[in-house]
Design an enzyme around this catalytic site. Sequence first.
Site, PDB file in Angstrom:
ATOM      1  N   SER A 165       3.675   9.912   7.996  1.00 32.54           N
ATOM      2  CA  SER A 165       3.289   8.503   8.059  1.00 32.54           C
ATOM      3  C   SER A 165       2.362   8.162   9.215  1.00 32.54           C
ATOM      4  O   SER A 165       1.641   7.168   9.169  1.00 32.54           O
ATOM      5  CB  SER A 165       4.534   7.617   8.137  1.00 32.54           C
ATOM      6  OG  SER A 165       5.324   7.955   9.274  1.00 32.54           O
TER       7      SER A 165
ATOM      8  N   LYS B 190       0.055   2.089   8.143  1.00 38.14           N
ATOM      9  CA  LYS B 190       0.117   0.628   8.286  1.00 38.14           C
ATOM     10  C   LYS B 190      -1.178  -0.071   7.876  1.00 38.14           C
ATOM     11  O   LYS B 190      -1.158  -1.206   7.403  1.00 38.14           O
ATOM     12  CB  LYS B 190       0.462   0.261   9.734  1.00 38.14           C
ATOM     13  CG  LYS B 190       1.838   0.708  10.193  1.00 38.14           C
ATOM     14  CD  LYS B 190       2.954  -0.024   9.482  1.00 38.14           C
ATOM     15  CE  LYS B 190       4.309   0.302  10.067  1.00 38.14           C
ATOM     16  NZ  LYS B 190       5.422  -0.389   9.368  1.00 38.14           N
TER      17      LYS B 190
ATOM     18  N   GLU C   4       4.249  -8.780  14.231  1.00 35.97           N
ATOM     19  CA  GLU C   4       5.132  -8.092  15.171  1.00 35.97           C
ATOM     20  C   GLU C   4       4.823  -6.604  15.114  1.00 35.97           C
ATOM     21  O   GLU C   4       4.232  -6.119  14.150  1.00 35.97           O
ATOM     22  CB  GLU C   4       6.588  -8.355  14.821  1.00 35.97           C
ATOM     23  CG  GLU C   4       7.204  -7.395  13.813  1.00 35.97           C
ATOM     24  CD  GLU C   4       6.574  -7.449  12.421  1.00 35.97           C
ATOM     25  OE1 GLU C   4       6.518  -6.389  11.754  1.00 35.97           O
ATOM     26  OE2 GLU C   4       6.139  -8.528  11.996  1.00 35.97           O
TER      27      GLU C   4
END
Length: 399
Positions: A384, A95, A117
């Site tokens: 990830s 991210k 969010e």
Amino acid sequence: MRKTQKGYFGEFGGSFMNNEIQRELDKIEVAYRKLAKDKAFISELRQLQRDFQGRPTPLYYCKNLTKKMRAESGKDFGAKIYLKREDLNHTGAHKINHCMGEALLARYLGKRKIIAETGAGQHGLAIATACAYFGLECEVHMGEVDVIKQSINVEKMKLLGANVITVMNGQRTLKEAVDSAFVAYEQDLENSIYCIGSVVGPHPFPTMVRDFQSIIGKEAKRQIKRQDKKLPFAIVACVGGGSNAIGIFHDFIEEENVFLYGVEPLGRGEKLGDHAATMTYGKKGIFHGYSSTFLQNDDGTIADVHSISSGLDYPGIGPEHSYLNSIGRVKYVTCSDQDAMNAFYLLSRTEGIIPALESSHAIAFGCKLARTLPSSESIIINLSGRGDKDIATVTRLNP
């Protein structure tokens, strides 16, 4: 509501927002198009990726896991398994790739506040980190269920100075967090920018986040050519909204001999409300300002979803994924909660790497695929994120 003609992937994408928000999105698009070609912007982003994030992340050969799959597969079977170690990014997941880019964009636009969010908390943690670095105010919306499940990430966000807004309505998970963040953004358009956490939402976010995440696939292609002397048989990644998957897929889409697999959460089973397997069971619709594939009830309303992973329990998927599915370039498959849990333990105990529950879905399918392939082949699984945030969930289910 104004429908734009921009940002489409085939029949999916676009922007379906009211005029006031659309004017802000148009400004973001213009600024991003300019910055994407700006040498100073690109140089600063590359420096941050190297010195702050820790890129490039390694492409790691799982010797022990590969050996185990070969033992289970029989003679001459069991492909080499590589992990793209996005878990080794600063903050522990992919991210941060787009969050640093979005924060740079916010600074360019003169915005003082970022609204975001989060589900599993990794996007929230990454955007809080970026805001701390750039001196921006940060507001993160998170469903109450996820606040409880991901308490470690919540405390990290607060430590970094973020204001965490607990969303109490509906299922109290990622969908409601997005709803809440959009409302907050509309109330403060002049001072803030909404930084979406995946390749979802209205244009230009699916394209912009994809571009920031595409560094994963660019690195992986160079690394596998150097380490294995050829391209892999397949790339495997988990899919919720789809940012980590589109990031690693993007540089391989034109490589027709490389198979691409997106692994969706089957959750507890095939019944609507028991899973979040959007591409497998969804249909075309419009939600959260864009056209894509969504899980819907018979009356067209958005369905409830479930996944053991807070980062995958979203009822939709990025429009580029819907397009890639429509042309048959990516195959979307499923993995149950239990199989993801089993993969969580498998990787931990064979390689000493604790994966996020999101990534565990990809591990589960990747191992299944590797067992069917000749030992001369290789696959890359996108790891990830790391599993620190999921320890409480896993130990609660398997005390």
